[in-house]
Design a protein around this motif. Sequence first.
Motif, PDB file in Angstrom:
ATOM      1  N   ILE A   1       2.829   6.035  -2.896  1.00  0.00           N
ATOM      2  CA  ILE A   1       4.003   6.874  -3.870  1.00  0.00           C
ATOM      3  C   ILE A   1       3.634   6.752  -5.167  1.00  0.00           C
ATOM      4  O   ILE A   1       4.274   7.884  -5.945  1.00  0.00           O
ATOM      5  CB  ILE A   1       5.264   6.301  -3.182  1.00  0.00           C
ATOM      6  CG1 ILE A   1       6.378   7.310  -3.547  1.00  0.00           C
ATOM      7  CG2 ILE A   1       5.653   5.134  -3.898  1.00  0.00           C
ATOM      8  CD1 ILE A   1       6.429   8.530  -2.528  1.00  0.00           C
ATOM      9  N   GLY A   2       3.319   5.946  -5.868  1.00  0.00           N
ATOM     10  CA  GLY A   2       2.941   5.944  -7.234  1.00  0.00           C
ATOM     11  C   GLY A   2       2.050   6.800  -7.689  1.00  0.00           C
ATOM     12  O   GLY A   2       2.010   7.620  -8.554  1.00  0.00           O
ATOM     13  N   ASN A   3       0.828   6.918  -6.878  1.00  0.00           N
ATOM     14  CA  ASN A   3      -0.284   7.799  -7.180  1.00  0.00           C
ATOM     15  C   ASN A   3       0.137   9.437  -6.882  1.00  0.00           C
ATOM     16  O   ASN A   3      -0.120  10.023  -7.618  1.00  0.00           O
ATOM     17  CB  ASN A   3      -1.578   7.623  -5.960  1.00  0.00           C
ATOM     18  CG  ASN A   3      -2.090   6.483  -6.536  1.00  0.00           C
ATOM     19  OD1 ASN A   3      -2.463   6.073  -7.911  1.00  0.00           O
ATOM     20  ND2 ASN A   3      -2.729   5.831  -5.672  1.00  0.00           N
ATOM     21  N   LEU A   4       1.029   9.529  -5.902  1.00  0.00           N
ATOM     22  CA  LEU A   4       1.625  11.067  -5.657  1.00  0.00           C
ATOM     23  C   LEU A   4       2.495  11.307  -6.569  1.00  0.00           C
ATOM     24  O   LEU A   4       2.386  12.446  -7.220  1.00  0.00           O
ATOM     25  CB  LEU A   4       2.565  10.741  -4.263  1.00  0.00           C
ATOM     26  CG  LEU A   4       3.101  12.240  -3.864  1.00  0.00           C
ATOM     27  CD1 LEU A   4       2.233  13.230  -3.477  1.00  0.00           C
ATOM     28  CD2 LEU A   4       4.085  12.061  -2.677  1.00  0.00           C
ATOM     29  N   ALA A   5       3.546  10.353  -7.130  1.00  0.00           N
ATOM     30  CA  ALA A   5       4.487  10.570  -8.339  1.00  0.00           C
ATOM     31  C   ALA A   5       3.684  11.093  -9.598  1.00  0.00           C
ATOM     32  O   ALA A   5       4.052  11.764 -10.244  1.00  0.00           O
ATOM     33  CB  ALA A   5       5.570   9.664  -8.364  1.00  0.00           C
ATOM     34  N   GLN A   6       2.526  10.227  -9.744  1.00  0.00           N
ATOM     35  CA  GLN A   6       1.725  10.541 -10.934  1.00  0.00           C
ATOM     36  C   GLN A   6       1.153  11.902 -10.849  1.00  0.00           C
ATOM     37  O   GLN A   6       1.084  12.759 -11.917  1.00  0.00           O
ATOM     38  CB  GLN A   6       0.780   9.273 -11.095  1.00  0.00           C
ATOM     39  CG  GLN A   6       0.203   9.404 -12.459  1.00  0.00           C
ATOM     40  CD  GLN A   6      -0.822   8.351 -12.595  1.00  0.00           C
ATOM     41  OE1 GLN A   6      -0.916   7.671 -11.786  1.00  0.00           O
ATOM     42  NE2 GLN A   6      -1.339   7.993 -13.847  1.00  0.00           N
ATOM     43  N   SER A   7       0.697  12.259  -9.629  1.00  0.00           N
ATOM     44  CA  SER A   7      -0.206  13.389  -9.534  1.00  0.00           C
ATOM     45  C   SER A   7       1.111  14.646  -9.580  1.00  0.00           C
ATOM     46  O   SER A   7       0.628  15.883  -9.986  1.00  0.00           O
ATOM     47  CB  SER A   7      -0.498  13.657  -8.076  1.00  0.00           C
ATOM     48  OG  SER A   7      -1.577  12.867  -7.940  1.00  0.00           O
ATOM     49  N   LEU A   8       2.391  14.502  -9.437  1.00  0.00           N
ATOM     50  CA  LEU A   8       3.360  15.460  -9.432  1.00  0.00           C
ATOM     51  C   LEU A   8       3.795  15.828 -11.063  1.00  0.00           C
ATOM     52  O   LEU A   8       4.695  16.566 -11.152  1.00  0.00           O
ATOM     53  CB  LEU A   8       4.385  15.136  -8.553  1.00  0.00           C
ATOM     54  CG  LEU A   8       4.228  15.192  -7.048  1.00  0.00           C
ATOM     55  CD1 LEU A   8       5.251  14.768  -6.193  1.00  0.00           C
ATOM     56  CD2 LEU A   8       4.063  16.768  -6.853  1.00  0.00           C
ATOM     57  N   GLY A   9       3.378  14.643 -11.657  1.00  0.00           N
ATOM     58  CA  GLY A   9       3.806  15.001 -13.322  1.00  0.00           C
ATOM     59  C   GLY A   9       4.812  13.899 -13.656  1.00  0.00           C
ATOM     60  O   GLY A   9       5.344  14.026 -14.887  1.00  0.00           O
ATOM     61  N   PHE A  10       5.400  13.229 -12.830  1.00  0.00           N
ATOM     62  CA  PHE A  10       6.417  12.248 -13.157  1.00  0.00           C
ATOM     63  C   PHE A  10       5.928  11.294 -14.482  1.00  0.00           C
ATOM     64  O   PHE A  10       4.493  11.112 -14.359  1.00  0.00           O
ATOM     65  CB  PHE A  10       6.812  11.392 -12.367  1.00  0.00           C
ATOM     66  CG  PHE A  10       7.703  12.041 -11.150  1.00  0.00           C
ATOM     67  CD1 PHE A  10       9.188  11.972 -11.453  1.00  0.00           C
ATOM     68  CD2 PHE A  10       7.330  12.632 -10.287  1.00  0.00           C
ATOM     69  CE1 PHE A  10      10.090  12.747 -10.694  1.00  0.00           C
ATOM     70  CE2 PHE A  10       8.207  13.224  -9.164  1.00  0.00           C
ATOM     71  CZ  PHE A  10       9.581  13.253  -9.553  1.00  0.00           C
ATOM     72  N   SER A  11       6.567  10.733 -15.479  1.00  0.00           N
ATOM     73  CA  SER A  11       6.200  10.071 -16.479  1.00  0.00           C
ATOM     74  C   SER A  11       5.828   8.524 -15.755  1.00  0.00           C
ATOM     75  O   SER A  11       6.185   8.325 -14.872  1.00  0.00           O
ATOM     76  CB  SER A  11       7.224   9.878 -17.451  1.00  0.00           C
ATOM     77  OG  SER A  11       8.293   9.105 -16.833  1.00  0.00           O
ATOM     78  N   ARG A  12       5.135   7.889 -16.583  1.00  0.00           N
ATOM     79  CA  ARG A  12       4.784   6.597 -16.336  1.00  0.00           C
ATOM     80  C   ARG A  12       5.739   5.638 -16.023  1.00  0.00           C
ATOM     81  O   ARG A  12       6.272   4.984 -14.914  1.00  0.00           O
ATOM     82  CB  ARG A  12       3.962   5.811 -17.504  1.00  0.00           C
ATOM     83  CG  ARG A  12       3.542   4.195 -16.892  1.00  0.00           C
ATOM     84  CD  ARG A  12       2.545   4.044 -18.100  1.00  0.00           C
ATOM     85  NE  ARG A  12       1.382   4.619 -18.483  1.00  0.00           N
ATOM     86  CZ  ARG A  12       0.366   4.314 -19.241  1.00  0.00           C
ATOM     87  NH1 ARG A  12       0.478   3.127 -19.978  1.00  0.00           N
ATOM     88  NH2 ARG A  12      -0.598   4.962 -19.314  1.00  0.00           N
ATOM     89  N   LYS A  13       7.034   5.802 -16.846  1.00  0.00           N
ATOM     90  CA  LYS A  13       8.327   4.998 -16.629  1.00  0.00           C
ATOM     91  C   LYS A  13       8.998   5.670 -15.199  1.00  0.00           C
ATOM     92  O   LYS A  13       9.341   4.715 -14.580  1.00  0.00           O
ATOM     93  CB  LYS A  13       9.199   5.438 -17.914  1.00  0.00           C
ATOM     94  CG  LYS A  13      10.728   4.677 -17.617  1.00  0.00           C
ATOM     95  CD  LYS A  13      11.537   5.168 -18.949  1.00  0.00           C
ATOM     96  CE  LYS A  13      12.867   4.459 -18.720  1.00  0.00           C
ATOM     97  NZ  LYS A  13      13.626   5.436 -18.056  1.00  0.00           N
ATOM     98  N   ARG A  14       8.897   6.759 -15.007  1.00  0.00           N
ATOM     99  CA  ARG A  14       9.639   7.103 -13.745  1.00  0.00           C
ATOM    100  C   ARG A  14       8.845   6.923 -12.585  1.00  0.00           C
ATOM    101  O   ARG A  14       9.402   6.688 -11.520  1.00  0.00           O
ATOM    102  CB  ARG A  14       9.766   8.939 -13.887  1.00  0.00           C
ATOM    103  CG  ARG A  14      10.993   9.284 -13.149  1.00  0.00           C
ATOM    104  CD  ARG A  14      12.240   8.802 -13.351  1.00  0.00           C
ATOM    105  NE  ARG A  14      13.277   9.230 -12.711  1.00  0.00           N
ATOM    106  CZ  ARG A  14      14.309   8.446 -12.454  1.00  0.00           C
ATOM    107  NH1 ARG A  14      14.482   7.420 -12.630  1.00  0.00           N
ATOM    108  NH2 ARG A  14      15.494   9.090 -11.579  1.00  0.00           N
ATOM    109  N   VAL A  15       7.569   7.004 -12.582  1.00  0.00           N
ATOM    110  CA  VAL A  15       6.511   6.306 -11.424  1.00  0.00           C
ATOM    111  C   VAL A  15       6.945   4.944 -11.194  1.00  0.00           C
ATOM    112  O   VAL A  15       7.199   4.779 -10.130  1.00  0.00           O
ATOM    113  CB  VAL A  15       5.276   6.672 -11.862  1.00  0.00           C
ATOM    114  CG1 VAL A  15       4.244   5.908 -10.974  1.00  0.00           C
ATOM    115  CG2 VAL A  15       4.807   7.993 -11.885  1.00  0.00           C
TER     116      VAL A  15
ATOM    117  N   PRO B   1       0.793  -1.295   0.076  1.00  0.00           N
ATOM    118  CA  PRO B   1      -0.081  -0.007  -0.083  1.00  0.00           C
ATOM    119  C   PRO B   1       0.792   1.240   0.026  1.00  0.00           C
ATOM    120  O   PRO B   1       0.443   2.324  -0.460  1.00  0.00           O
ATOM    121  CB  PRO B   1      -0.780  -0.077   1.377  1.00  0.00           C
ATOM    122  CG  PRO B   1      -0.366  -1.173   1.984  1.00  0.00           C
ATOM    123  CD  PRO B   1       0.464  -2.106   0.999  1.00  0.00           C
ATOM    124  N   THR B   2       2.034   1.180   0.556  1.00  0.00           N
ATOM    125  CA  THR B   2       2.926   2.377   0.483  1.00  0.00           C
ATOM    126  C   THR B   2       3.400   2.739  -0.738  1.00  0.00           C
ATOM    127  O   THR B   2       3.641   3.705  -1.137  1.00  0.00           O
ATOM    128  CB  THR B   2       4.157   2.193   1.485  1.00  0.00           C
ATOM    129  OG1 THR B   2       3.654   1.694   2.844  1.00  0.00           O
ATOM    130  CG2 THR B   2       4.999   3.470   1.606  1.00  0.00           C
TER     131      THR B   2
END
Lengths: 151, 114
Positions: A24-38, A19-20
């Motif tokens: 962090i995946g949802n957060l990184a995606q919301s911050l605009g990181f690319s799918r690869k970087r997420v 779950p952690t």
Amino acid sequence: MEKSDIKLKIPSADFYIEPTRAFIGNLAQSLGFSRKRVADIQLVLDEICSNAVHHGSVDATVGVKLRIRIDTDSLEILVRDTGSRQAEAKNWLTHERLSEIEANRSPCSERGHGIFIVKSLADTYEMQRNAAGGTDVRVVFGRLKPSDLKL
Amino acid sequence: MDSTKLMKLREESGIKILEIKTDLSSYAASDLRKVLEDLLAEKVERVVVNLSQVSHINSTAVGALVGVAKRLRQSGGDLKICALADNLTRTFNLIGASSVVEIYESENSALAAF
């Protein structure tokens, strides 16, 4: 966006890593990181938390602390464990022990890839002892600036 | 929660097919290792692991697959992997495991390779 911190404490057990990782995946995606970087960020978090649970905790009750720092140009993750109190034990991840693991790492190895992955994927990686006798691992991922985008 | 319930075993032409329906972070990776160890204990020789429904794999899970593939080869068998998402392929390549375990695009091509 101004600098802001999110603090979490999870029990030192494998079950809570998933779950952690999702968070962090949802957060990184919301911050605009690319799918690869997420995916990279999620893998790095998984590996660090796994080490903290397996090598840096006396038992599940002590917990692993995370501080996630969001800044205009970076996402920083600090994972803090309290140590296994087995400094002499083979499983405690000292710098020397990590160097030994890395030196022995090969594609055929069943274990010992975690820190190699973390070092390979994070833009910045630091590991140090903390006051509690455990380990702090800090990783930073740079956020792409709008001016870097090729439109 | 027991993630082994999300690891379905079936058999085709004498080959065990293990279909994983959960992401493989630490918790599920431990269960994957147990499932694979059970196959070794049952003297299964040929295994295909279908990862088409997996969007994340960590080094513990990759290590379990590599370890079982090596042991199966010692007894004349093998473990092959199929249907990896791009980020899983990158993890296998980063570790170097793609040079140790055979990876196929589809389940059918993995089965045909035996």
